[in-house]
Design a protein around this motif. Structure first.
Motif, PDB file in Angstrom:
ATOM      1  N   GLU B  93      77.405  19.064 126.333  1.00 10.34           N
ATOM      2  CA  GLU B  93      77.692  17.625 126.277  1.00 10.34           C
ATOM      3  C   GLU B  93      77.052  16.994 125.040  1.00 10.34           C
ATOM      4  OE1 GLU B  93      76.562  15.495 129.763  1.00 10.34           O
ATOM      5  OE2 GLU B  93      77.629  13.694 129.115  1.00 10.34           O
ATOM      6  N   ARG B  94      75.796  17.348 124.787  1.00  5.87           N
ATOM      7  CA  ARG B  94      75.100  16.754 123.645  1.00  5.87           C
ATOM      8  C   ARG B  94      75.636  17.336 122.337  1.00  5.87           C
ATOM      9  NH1 ARG B  94      69.099  16.579 121.996  1.00  5.87           N
ATOM     10  NH2 ARG B  94      69.208  14.829 120.545  1.00  5.87           N
ATOM     11  N   GLY B  97      78.713  15.397 121.621  1.00  9.04           N
ATOM     12  CA  GLY B  97      78.448  13.987 121.334  1.00  9.04           C
ATOM     13  C   GLY B  97      77.435  13.741 120.231  1.00  9.04           C
ATOM     14  N   GLU B 101      76.151  10.279 118.622  1.00  2.00           N
ATOM     15  CA  GLU B 101      74.749   9.897 118.827  1.00  2.00           C
ATOM     16  C   GLU B 101      74.106   9.516 117.495  1.00  2.00           C
ATOM     17  OE1 GLU B 101      72.600  12.921 121.059  1.00  2.00           O
ATOM     18  OE2 GLU B 101      70.720  12.252 120.154  1.00  2.00           O
ATOM     19  N   ALA B 107      75.529   5.026 124.772  1.00  2.60           N
ATOM     20  CA  ALA B 107      75.612   6.184 125.675  1.00  2.60           C
ATOM     21  C   ALA B 107      76.891   6.183 126.513  1.00  2.60           C
ATOM     22  CB  ALA B 107      74.384   6.229 126.567  1.00  2.60           C
ATOM     23  N   ASP B 108      77.286   5.004 127.033  1.00  2.00           N
ATOM     24  CA  ASP B 108      78.477   4.918 127.892  1.00  2.00           C
ATOM     25  C   ASP B 108      79.735   5.315 127.136  1.00  2.00           C
ATOM     26  OD1 ASP B 108      76.976   4.159 129.929  1.00  2.00           O
ATOM     27  OD2 ASP B 108      77.540   2.021 129.930  1.00  2.00           O
ATOM     28  N   ARG B 110      79.899   6.939 124.426  1.00  2.00           N
ATOM     29  CA  ARG B 110      79.769   8.326 123.991  1.00  2.00           C
ATOM     30  C   ARG B 110      80.211   9.260 125.118  1.00  2.00           C
ATOM     31  NH1 ARG B 110      74.192   8.407 122.133  1.00  2.00           N
ATOM     32  NH2 ARG B 110      73.564   9.644 123.932  1.00  2.00           N
ATOM     33  N   LYS B 111      79.757   8.950 126.310  1.00  2.00           N
ATOM     34  CA  LYS B 111      80.069   9.815 127.449  1.00  2.00           C
ATOM     35  C   LYS B 111      81.577   9.851 127.698  1.00  2.00           C
ATOM     36  CE  LYS B 111      78.611  11.071 132.059  1.00  2.00           C
ATOM     37  NZ  LYS B 111      79.465  12.209 131.886  1.00  2.00           N
ATOM     38  N   ARG B 112      82.201   8.657 127.595  1.00  2.00           N
ATOM     39  CA  ARG B 112      83.659   8.595 127.791  1.00  2.00           C
ATOM     40  C   ARG B 112      84.376   9.454 126.758  1.00  2.00           C
ATOM     41  NH1 ARG B 112      83.028   3.308 129.230  1.00  2.00           N
ATOM     42  NH2 ARG B 112      83.370   2.551 127.118  1.00  2.00           N
ATOM     43  N   ASP B 115      83.767  13.164 127.433  1.00  2.00           N
ATOM     44  CA  ASP B 115      84.553  13.610 128.583  1.00  2.00           C
ATOM     45  C   ASP B 115      86.016  13.793 128.216  1.00  2.00           C
ATOM     46  OD1 ASP B 115      82.380  13.714 130.144  1.00  2.00           O
ATOM     47  OD2 ASP B 115      82.672  11.792 131.148  1.00  2.00           O
ATOM     48  N   ASP B 124      85.512  20.746 130.291  1.00  2.00           N
ATOM     49  CA  ASP B 124      84.788  19.690 131.013  1.00  2.00           C
ATOM     50  C   ASP B 124      83.890  20.234 132.121  1.00  2.00           C
ATOM     51  OD1 ASP B 124      87.260  20.411 131.907  1.00  2.00           O
ATOM     52  OD2 ASP B 124      87.712  18.526 132.907  1.00  2.00           O
TER      53      ASP B 124
END
Lengths: 281, 363
Positions: B93-94, B97, B101, B107-108, B110-112, B115, B124
């Motif tokens: 994940e990191r 992203g 980053e 963060a939100d 980025r997460k979307r 994903d 995933d």
């Protein structure tokens, strides 16, 4: 046929164990002897017949060295000097090793050789010039000055060892990090250093042990109780008319405890670091 | 999405010229493949576009902006490396992203984005794993995820499939093509695999010795190679070369071969533009699949069968023709054997003629 080969193998095993056990005893005996001496009464140490196992045990020597001499100050000084040396080596050595590992610039080869050459001279040769230098800049008899002196001869070891770890980290990772938004320095800190973590620990432990045990520089560059380290302090307890074996042994045991604790904590990481890249995996 | 323009880009390491004046113009959404053998300068060129190397001279434009002095992170490009270059200490994940980053994306958001990219590439379910716990194909997907998540103007691929096994390579090739169709981002793709070049590229730049030998769409590169290097590099088995002299024989132009046992090869009738080349020494180039088995007078050339290699869908036949060797790709279930003579016709419109000295294409 089978019996012969089995017998030969058994013979080899016995020989191997004999050598290993002899070597282990040879290494451990001084430590055990020091420990036993530190637990004896003074009267039991110098005796007509050698007393290997003490008949009675006392902790008086430990109490004596901790309360009746400046030993706590000496140990504290050693802590400060060792920590300062490690920090100095970490900051300057990491940058130097990274630069040697990654960049090509005029004089790089000469500089790297220069680092090695320092290690080729005996420490005694460096002491007088270093003494004059330290006196010139007013760092004589100071803990920072001593740490600086240690850094001067431990840094080459640090840089050369760490360069090997940096060389092993793929350059493509940094390229990827730079495209992802890191600067050169950022890529080093965020990507390469975490990868070389074991190497950093191993190298730092080597430097820390060397600084902790160093005697000659400390003897020459410190003059007062305020900056003296434990190896010098212990040596100075040996007087013309007295040789307090028990107290000296207790001091020795206390002094190796931090090193043992350090080893116990980082042992696994350190061995990982030393053997990194030795096998594919 | 963006265009890429290279004007006179040169690169030297000391006295060695790795790239010699490269000029390129890439339209928006194009898929350019840089193809060539090891050491031809293709990866150096890609690194220069990425900003990881500086050119000795020349200009690089991404869109309208000259980027020679722009840091890699500010070029808005993404790169997939041969070794994937996933950060070993970070979970997937990191890894994906990390670029966001570094750019300070929340963060939100980025997460979307992570994903979304992970779903698109079907990784995933692996977001918590470290790269060391992934298979080669999964690492490859994560590396692509890291590239697409930033929505860059330009994708750079540096031999991304060469560490995969043959089956996975074919799958990922399709995946990359699908991704390009879907995203439409401009791509520069480095490879030494001609199948990848042919299947993926909208244009191929074949490189050798730091020079682009030919820049054209895949079929032109295949059918009308600019020189003998390109002709030999693209296609497997590679193009047949026969040395000889052109002559006229009645209605036909023929090639009188050189070598120990000279013979005559009749060239297809379409080669009418060859009339002016009578008596000229040439190298004839014919692709293996441009031959068909023939009998009697219809045969353009006759040779002795040296080796027969059935591959399943077709049969490769190696023939000795006038002391030179020719490989023909013929149909399956061919009943021929070593030592027999075999007549072949050459498919019209599928021959190339090269100058024996310069190696350049004549016709």
């Amino acid at each position: 046929m089978i019996t012969t080969s089995r017998r030969a193998r058994l013979g080899w095993n016995i020989a191997t164990y004999a050598v290993l056990i002899t070597l282990t005893i040879f290494c451990i005996f001084p430590l055990v002897w020091t420990l036993l001496t530190s637990l004896k009464y003074e009267a039991d140490i110098v005796t007509q017949t050698m007393q290997y196992i003490p008949k009675r045990i006392t902790f008086d020597n430990y109490v004596a060295i901790w309360t009746q001499s400046g030993f706590p100050t000496l140990v504290f000084n050693s802590f400060v000097v060792t920590a300062t040396t490690v920090v100095l080596c970490l900051i300057t050595g990491t940058l130097a090793a990274y630069s040697f590992s990654r960049f090509h610039y005029p004089g790089r080869g000469v500089l790297m050789l220069g680092y090695l050459v320092i290690r080729m001279f005996p420490a005694v040769l460096m002491i007088i010039p270093l003494f004059i230098l330290m006196r010139g800049v007013g760092l004589l008899d100071s803990r920072f000055g001593l740490a600086l002196a240690y850094t001067s001869f431990l840094l080459p070891l640090f840089v050369w060892m760490l360069k090997g770890f940096f060389d092993a980290a793929p350059k493509e990772l940094e390229s990827a990090a730079r495209i992802d938004g890191c600067t050169r320095l950022g890529a080093m800190v965020r990507i390469v250093l975490p990868l070389a973590r074991n190497g950093l620990v191993a190298t730092s432990v080597f430097v820390a042990i060397a600084a902790w045990n160093e005697f000659l520089f400390a003897l020459m560059l410190t003059t007062s109780q305020g900056s003296r380290t434990w190896p010098v302090g212990l040596q100075l307890m040996v007087g013309e008319f007295q040789l307090p074996w028990g107290v000296l042994a207790a001091g020795g045991i206390i002094s190796i405890i931090p090193v043992m604790i350090l080893f116990a904590i980082v042992q696994r990481t350190m061995v990982h670091g030393i053997t990194a890249g030795a096998v594919k995996g | 999405m963006s265009t890429l323009t290279l004007n006179g880009v040169r690169k030297s390491f000391g006295a060695m010229d790795v790239l010699q004046s490269i000029d390129l113009q890439l339209e928006d959404g194009e898929f350019l493949v840089l193809l060539g053998p090891s050491g031809c300068g293709k990866s150096t060129l890609l690194n220069i576009v990425a900003g990881l190397e500086t050119p000795t001279s020349g200009d690089i434009f991404i869109g309208d902006k000259r980027v020679n002095d722009v840091h890699p992170k500010n070029r808005n490009i993404a790169m997939v490396f041969q070794s994937y270059a996933l950060y070993p200490t970070m979970p997937v994940e990191r890894n994906i992203g990390f670029g966001l980053e570094m750019r300070g994306v929340e963060a939100d958001t980025r997460k979307r984005a992570v994903d979304g990219a992970a779903r698109m590439l079907q990784v995933d379910h692996l977001l918590d794993r470290k790269p060391g716990q992934l298979s080669g194909g999964q690492r490859q997907r994560v590396a692509m995820g890291r590239a697409i998540v930033r929505e860059p103007e330009l994708f750079l691929f540096d031999e991304p499939l060469s560490n995969l096994d043959a089956k996975l390579r074919a799958e990922m090739r399709t995946e990359i093509k699908r991704l390009h169709n879907r995203l439409g981002t401009t791509v520069v793709y480095v490879t030494h695999d001609q199948i990848e070049a042919m299947t993926l590229g909208t244009r191929i730049a074949v490189m050798k010795g730091g020079v682009i030998q030919q820049l054209a769409d895949p079929m032109t590169t295949y059918e009308k190679p600019a020189n003998m290097f390109v002709a030999g590099f693209i296609g497997s088995p590679s193009m047949n070369f026969v040395n000889g002299t052109l002559a006229r024989d009645g209605d036909h132009v023929v090639l009188q071969t050189e070598g120990r046992e000279p013979t005559t090869i009749r060239l297809p009738r379409v080669a009418a533009n060859l009339d002016g080349l009578d008596g000229r020494q040439v190298v004839l180039g014919v692709r293996p699949e441009s031959f068909s088995a023939a009998t009697g007078d219809t045969a353009d050339l006759v040779g002795t069968i040296d080796v027969v290699e059935p591959t399943g869908p077709d049969t490769l036949v190696v023939l000795a023709v006038g002391g030179q060797t020719i490989t023909a790709r013929l149909g399956p279930k061919l009943t021929v054997s070593t030592g027999e003579t075999l007549g072949l016709t050459i498919h019209p419109d599928s021959i190339s003629l090269f100058d024996p000295k310069s190696g350049g294409r004549i016709g």
